[in-house]
Design a protein around this motif. Sequence first.
Motif, PDB file in Angstrom:
ATOM      1  N   ARG A   1      46.419  27.620  44.773  1.00  0.00           N
ATOM      2  CA  ARG A   1      47.672  28.321  45.076  1.00  0.00           C
ATOM      3  C   ARG A   1      47.411  29.652  45.769  1.00  0.00           C
ATOM      4  O   ARG A   1      48.164  30.065  46.661  1.00  0.00           O
ATOM      5  CB  ARG A   1      48.485  28.538  43.792  1.00  0.00           C
ATOM      6  CG  ARG A   1      49.145  27.279  43.267  1.00  0.00           C
ATOM      7  CD  ARG A   1      50.036  27.590  42.076  1.00  0.00           C
ATOM      8  NE  ARG A   1      50.720  26.417  41.597  1.00  0.00           N
ATOM      9  CZ  ARG A   1      51.863  25.950  42.079  1.00  0.00           C
ATOM     10  NH1 ARG A   1      52.430  26.592  43.093  1.00  0.00           N
ATOM     11  NH2 ARG A   1      52.422  24.875  41.582  1.00  0.00           N
ATOM     12  N   THR A   2      46.351  30.323  45.348  1.00  0.00           N
ATOM     13  CA  THR A   2      46.003  31.600  45.983  1.00  0.00           C
ATOM     14  C   THR A   2      45.602  31.376  47.436  1.00  0.00           C
ATOM     15  O   THR A   2      45.990  32.142  48.325  1.00  0.00           O
ATOM     16  CB  THR A   2      44.852  32.282  45.220  1.00  0.00           C
ATOM     17  OG1 THR A   2      45.281  32.574  43.884  1.00  0.00           O
ATOM     18  CG2 THR A   2      44.441  33.579  45.910  1.00  0.00           C
ATOM     19  N   VAL A   3      44.841  30.324  47.680  1.00  0.00           N
ATOM     20  CA  VAL A   3      44.451  29.989  49.062  1.00  0.00           C
ATOM     21  C   VAL A   3      45.690  29.691  49.893  1.00  0.00           C
ATOM     22  O   VAL A   3      45.830  30.164  51.031  1.00  0.00           O
ATOM     23  CB  VAL A   3      43.494  28.782  49.081  1.00  0.00           C
ATOM     24  CG1 VAL A   3      43.242  28.325  50.520  1.00  0.00           C
ATOM     25  CG2 VAL A   3      42.178  29.137  48.410  1.00  0.00           C
ATOM     26  N   GLU A   4      46.609  28.908  49.333  1.00  0.00           N
ATOM     27  CA  GLU A   4      47.842  28.569  50.048  1.00  0.00           C
ATOM     28  C   GLU A   4      48.647  29.820  50.371  1.00  0.00           C
ATOM     29  O   GLU A   4      49.231  29.948  51.450  1.00  0.00           O
ATOM     30  CB  GLU A   4      48.675  27.602  49.210  1.00  0.00           C
ATOM     31  CG  GLU A   4      48.034  26.221  49.059  1.00  0.00           C
ATOM     32  CD  GLU A   4      48.766  25.335  48.074  1.00  0.00           C
ATOM     33  OE1 GLU A   4      49.599  25.873  47.297  1.00  0.00           O
ATOM     34  OE2 GLU A   4      48.512  24.109  48.069  1.00  0.00           O
ATOM     35  N   ALA A   5      48.663  30.767  49.424  1.00  0.00           N
ATOM     36  CA  ALA A   5      49.391  32.019  49.645  1.00  0.00           C
ATOM     37  C   ALA A   5      48.746  32.826  50.772  1.00  0.00           C
ATOM     38  O   ALA A   5      49.440  33.393  51.622  1.00  0.00           O
ATOM     39  CB  ALA A   5      49.413  32.844  48.351  1.00  0.00           C
ATOM     40  N   HIS A   6      47.417  32.877  50.780  1.00  0.00           N
ATOM     41  CA  HIS A   6      46.708  33.594  51.848  1.00  0.00           C
ATOM     42  C   HIS A   6      46.993  32.948  53.208  1.00  0.00           C
ATOM     43  O   HIS A   6      47.243  33.651  54.198  1.00  0.00           O
ATOM     44  CB  HIS A   6      45.206  33.590  51.592  1.00  0.00           C
ATOM     45  CG  HIS A   6      44.760  34.556  50.537  1.00  0.00           C
ATOM     46  ND1 HIS A   6      45.168  35.876  50.512  1.00  0.00           N
ATOM     47  CD2 HIS A   6      43.927  34.397  49.470  1.00  0.00           C
ATOM     48  CE1 HIS A   6      44.604  36.489  49.482  1.00  0.00           C
ATOM     49  NE2 HIS A   6      43.856  35.615  48.830  1.00  0.00           N
ATOM     50  N   LEU A   7      46.965  31.623  53.254  1.00  0.00           N
ATOM     51  CA  LEU A   7      47.236  30.931  54.515  1.00  0.00           C
ATOM     52  C   LEU A   7      48.657  31.209  54.989  1.00  0.00           C
ATOM     53  O   LEU A   7      48.897  31.403  56.185  1.00  0.00           O
ATOM     54  CB  LEU A   7      47.020  29.417  54.346  1.00  0.00           C
ATOM     55  CG  LEU A   7      45.561  28.960  54.271  1.00  0.00           C
ATOM     56  CD1 LEU A   7      45.485  27.497  53.874  1.00  0.00           C
ATOM     57  CD2 LEU A   7      44.848  29.179  55.597  1.00  0.00           C
TER      58      LEU A   7
END
Length: 229
Positions: A182-188
């Motif tokens: 989820r953190t990766v998705e937020a960064h993207l």
Amino acid sequence: MTKVPIMLAEDHVVVRESIRKFLESEDDLLVVGEAGDGERAVEMAKELHPKVIIMDIDMPKLNGIEATRKIRELCPGTAVLILTAYDYDQYVIALLEAGAAGYLLKDVSGRELIKATKAVSQGETVLHPSIAGKVTKHLRSHKSNNGETVESLTQREMEVLHLAAAGLKNKEIASQLFVSIRTVEAHLGKIFSKLGVTSRTEAILTALNFGLLSLDQILKEDVQKVHRR
């Protein structure tokens, strides 16, 4: 089990029936609509909001390039996976810049199509091997920007962008950076917003154009990725 809603945009009925059969052999995939021309594909996308649209290029009324562009503007949460017989450079680049999440040729197997469909539904980019070569060629010849600017990316966002450019999936990026998916998705999401794009491929092209990435960096990271496996 929640099924991934998929729409087909293809003017040949027999091809649509074959694709539907392959996809619905999977318990977690469901074809919710079929369009036989580009205009209808855009209308149905607005009505159904599918997670993935499998799109051909050569269609009546509105071609796949324009249909993809309109769909991405109207339905940013929908991933468009191109499935076509055409591999012309101008089509490849135009579709990726229009926001397509993937580009496959019709010589792929049913299993490869299923795998690609699931991948783009999770935010990944999928390119047929011959298409990937064309994208690399385009990146090598990509010109610098014309004095425009983009909002600065944070150090963490740059790390995510580098890994995404090297072809790592969200799960792999999360593992590499010791964060959640989820953190990766937020960064993207923040990266896309700052660069004014809607897909990974657009983000990479834009980052190269503005000098945020270099092709050498991408290739180096790609080699390191291979060694990690």
